[in-house]
Design a protein around this motif. Structure first.
Motif, PDB file in Angstrom:
ATOM      1  N   GLN A 148       8.177   0.388 -11.426  1.00 21.47           N
ATOM      2  CA  GLN A 148       7.684   1.321 -10.418  1.00 21.47           C
ATOM      3  C   GLN A 148       7.904   0.758  -9.017  1.00 21.47           C
ATOM      4  O   GLN A 148       8.147   1.509  -8.065  1.00 21.47           O
ATOM      5  CB  GLN A 148       6.202   1.589 -10.647  1.00 21.47           C
ATOM      6  CG  GLN A 148       5.904   2.248 -11.989  1.00 21.47           C
ATOM      7  CD  GLN A 148       4.418   2.327 -12.265  1.00 21.47           C
ATOM      8  OE1 GLN A 148       3.650   2.808 -11.423  1.00 21.47           O
ATOM      9  NE2 GLN A 148       4.003   1.866 -13.426  1.00 21.47           N
ATOM     10  N   TRP A 149       7.825  -0.551  -8.900  1.00 22.23           N
ATOM     11  CA  TRP A 149       8.002  -1.180  -7.591  1.00 22.23           C
ATOM     12  C   TRP A 149       9.436  -1.057  -7.106  1.00 22.23           C
ATOM     13  O   TRP A 149       9.687  -1.055  -5.893  1.00 22.23           O
ATOM     14  CB  TRP A 149       7.586  -2.648  -7.640  1.00 22.23           C
ATOM     15  CG  TRP A 149       6.215  -2.864  -8.187  1.00 22.23           C
ATOM     16  CD1 TRP A 149       5.219  -1.933  -8.361  1.00 22.23           C
ATOM     17  CD2 TRP A 149       5.686  -4.093  -8.666  1.00 22.23           C
ATOM     18  NE1 TRP A 149       4.112  -2.525  -8.913  1.00 22.23           N
ATOM     19  CE2 TRP A 149       4.368  -3.843  -9.117  1.00 22.23           C
ATOM     20  CE3 TRP A 149       6.197  -5.383  -8.762  1.00 22.23           C
ATOM     21  CZ2 TRP A 149       3.560  -4.838  -9.645  1.00 22.23           C
ATOM     22  CZ3 TRP A 149       5.391  -6.376  -9.280  1.00 22.23           C
ATOM     23  CH2 TRP A 149       4.089  -6.107  -9.711  1.00 22.23           C
ATOM     24  N   ALA A 150      10.376  -0.955  -8.025  1.00 21.45           N
ATOM     25  CA  ALA A 150      11.777  -0.775  -7.645  1.00 21.45           C
ATOM     26  C   ALA A 150      11.933   0.516  -6.831  1.00 21.45           C
ATOM     27  O   ALA A 150      12.690   0.552  -5.848  1.00 21.45           O
ATOM     28  CB  ALA A 150      12.672  -0.743  -8.881  1.00 21.45           C
ATOM     29  N   LYS A 197      12.315   3.154  -1.350  1.00 27.21           N
ATOM     30  CA  LYS A 197      11.665   3.982  -0.337  1.00 27.21           C
ATOM     31  C   LYS A 197      11.503   3.204   0.969  1.00 27.21           C
ATOM     32  O   LYS A 197      11.614   3.770   2.055  1.00 27.21           O
ATOM     33  CB  LYS A 197      10.295   4.444  -0.862  1.00 27.21           C
ATOM     34  CG  LYS A 197       9.567   5.405   0.048  1.00 27.21           C
ATOM     35  CD  LYS A 197       8.283   5.889  -0.604  1.00 27.21           C
ATOM     36  CE  LYS A 197       7.559   6.866   0.288  1.00 27.21           C
ATOM     37  NZ  LYS A 197       6.326   7.356  -0.362  1.00 27.21           N
ATOM     38  N   LEU A 198      11.245   1.897   0.858  1.00 24.81           N
ATOM     39  CA  LEU A 198      11.076   1.032   2.033  1.00 24.81           C
ATOM     40  C   LEU A 198      12.410   0.587   2.627  1.00 24.81           C
ATOM     41  O   LEU A 198      12.424  -0.138   3.619  1.00 24.81           O
ATOM     42  CB  LEU A 198      10.256  -0.190   1.654  1.00 24.81           C
ATOM     43  CG  LEU A 198       8.781   0.057   1.323  1.00 24.81           C
ATOM     44  CD1 LEU A 198       8.154  -1.181   0.667  1.00 24.81           C
ATOM     45  CD2 LEU A 198       8.010   0.446   2.586  1.00 24.81           C
ATOM     46  N   LEU A 214       0.809  -1.226   0.000  1.00 25.53           N
ATOM     47  CA  LEU A 214       0.000   0.000   0.000  1.00 25.53           C
ATOM     48  C   LEU A 214       0.839   1.271   0.000  1.00 25.53           C
ATOM     49  O   LEU A 214       0.296   2.375   0.051  1.00 25.53           O
ATOM     50  CB  LEU A 214      -0.960  -0.005   1.186  1.00 25.53           C
ATOM     51  CG  LEU A 214      -2.024  -1.099   1.125  1.00 25.53           C
ATOM     52  CD1 LEU A 214      -2.777  -1.202   2.438  1.00 25.53           C
ATOM     53  CD2 LEU A 214      -2.968  -0.875  -0.037  1.00 25.53           C
ATOM     54  N   VAL A 215       2.156   1.138  -0.084  1.00 25.87           N
ATOM     55  CA  VAL A 215       3.047   2.300  -0.134  1.00 25.87           C
ATOM     56  C   VAL A 215       3.067   2.848  -1.562  1.00 25.87           C
ATOM     57  O   VAL A 215       3.107   2.092  -2.526  1.00 25.87           O
ATOM     58  CB  VAL A 215       4.467   1.908   0.328  1.00 25.87           C
ATOM     59  CG1 VAL A 215       5.450   3.047   0.128  1.00 25.87           C
ATOM     60  CG2 VAL A 215       4.436   1.466   1.789  1.00 25.87           C
ATOM     61  N   ARG A 216       3.044   4.163  -1.671  1.00 24.32           N
ATOM     62  CA  ARG A 216       3.106   4.829  -2.976  1.00 24.32           C
ATOM     63  C   ARG A 216       4.504   5.408  -3.172  1.00 24.32           C
ATOM     64  O   ARG A 216       5.088   5.934  -2.236  1.00 24.32           O
ATOM     65  CB  ARG A 216       2.062   5.938  -3.059  1.00 24.32           C
ATOM     66  CG  ARG A 216       0.636   5.409  -2.957  1.00 24.32           C
ATOM     67  CD  ARG A 216      -0.382   6.548  -2.983  1.00 24.32           C
ATOM     68  NE  ARG A 216      -1.720   6.037  -2.735  1.00 24.32           N
ATOM     69  CZ  ARG A 216      -2.518   5.523  -3.660  1.00 24.32           C
ATOM     70  NH1 ARG A 216      -2.107   5.465  -4.909  1.00 24.32           N
ATOM     71  NH2 ARG A 216      -3.722   5.074  -3.341  1.00 24.32           N
ATOM     72  N   ALA A 217       5.003   5.334  -4.385  1.00 17.04           N
ATOM     73  CA  ALA A 217       6.328   5.879  -4.685  1.00 17.04           C
ATOM     74  C   ALA A 217       6.342   7.395  -4.490  1.00 17.04           C
ATOM     75  O   ALA A 217       7.324   7.959  -4.015  1.00 17.04           O
ATOM     76  CB  ALA A 217       6.737   5.536  -6.108  1.00 17.04           C
ATOM     77  N   ALA A 218       5.260   8.044  -4.837  1.00 20.36           N
ATOM     78  CA  ALA A 218       5.109   9.496  -4.708  1.00 20.36           C
ATOM     79  C   ALA A 218       3.615   9.790  -4.699  1.00 20.36           C
ATOM     80  O   ALA A 218       2.809   8.957  -5.140  1.00 20.36           O
ATOM     81  CB  ALA A 218       5.784  10.200  -5.883  1.00 20.36           C
ATOM     82  N   PRO A 219       3.227  10.943  -4.211  1.00 21.36           N
ATOM     83  CA  PRO A 219       1.803  11.289  -4.235  1.00 21.36           C
ATOM     84  C   PRO A 219       1.250  11.190  -5.663  1.00 21.36           C
ATOM     85  O   PRO A 219       1.908  11.585  -6.630  1.00 21.36           O
ATOM     86  CB  PRO A 219       1.779  12.737  -3.729  1.00 21.36           C
ATOM     87  CG  PRO A 219       3.026  12.864  -2.905  1.00 21.36           C
ATOM     88  CD  PRO A 219       4.047  11.994  -3.592  1.00 21.36           C
ATOM     89  N   GLY A 220       0.066  10.623  -5.758  1.00 18.87           N
ATOM     90  CA  GLY A 220      -0.582  10.511  -7.054  1.00 18.87           C
ATOM     91  C   GLY A 220      -0.208   9.279  -7.865  1.00 18.87           C
ATOM     92  O   GLY A 220      -0.775   9.042  -8.927  1.00 18.87           O
TER      93      GLY A 220
END
Length: 163
Positions: A149-151, A156-157, A31-37
């Protein structure tokens, strides 16, 4: 290597990358987003599962396993902005659905003749898929595109880069 083997290899390589990126992620990580939006992984997994089902079933009606009731709606453009964990599946559920759809895709691929790869893709997909061969190639490519995108989310994690 013939066409069918090349397509199977591309699909398998895509799955290898996807499994690598998802391997050490938790349900919460999805549920983590790379960036807003941007879309989180849970929504993207649902989108990918729905897309594979629709594309292959569009070319070979009735060939794909049915998705759970409400799954398509759960992963529509309208739900992409939701961060409510209760509205998405657990990682294990996504992986199970992914494997079921992939089995359907590979069965359809195995039944496709070389001549059929040049046939036009179903009308609904012709704006981005010219042929049945392109439709099968997309099954690896689409997943890898999203895995890219998951990379970013993995970094970020604090997860290590893998590829």
């Amino acid at each position: 290597m013939d066409t069918k083997a090349a397509l199977r290899t591309a699909i398998d390589q895509g799955e290898f990358i996807v499994q690598g990126y998802l391997g050490d992620l938790t349900d919460a990580d999805l549920l983590v987003r790379a960036a807003p939006g941007t879309n989180h992984i849970a929504w993207q997994l649902g989108h990918l599962i729905v897309a594979e089902n629709m594309m292959v079933d569009g070319a070979y009606p009735g060939s794909m396993p049915k998705l759970p009731p409400g799954f398509v709606e759960q992963h529509s453009k309208e739900t992409a902005g939701s961060d409510d964990a209760q509205k998405f599946c657990k990682k294990s559920e996504y992986l199970s659905l992914m494997q079921a759809q992939r089995a359907g895709t590979l069965k359809a691929l195995a039944a496709t003749s070389d001549a059929d790869f040049d046939k036009p893709a179903p009308e609904a997909f012709r704006s981005f898929l010219s042929s049945i061969g392109a439709l099968f190639a997309m099954q690896g490519t689409h997943w890898v595109m999203h895995a890219g995108q998951w990379a970013i989310i993995r970094r970020k994690l604090g997860k290590p880069p893998l590829f």
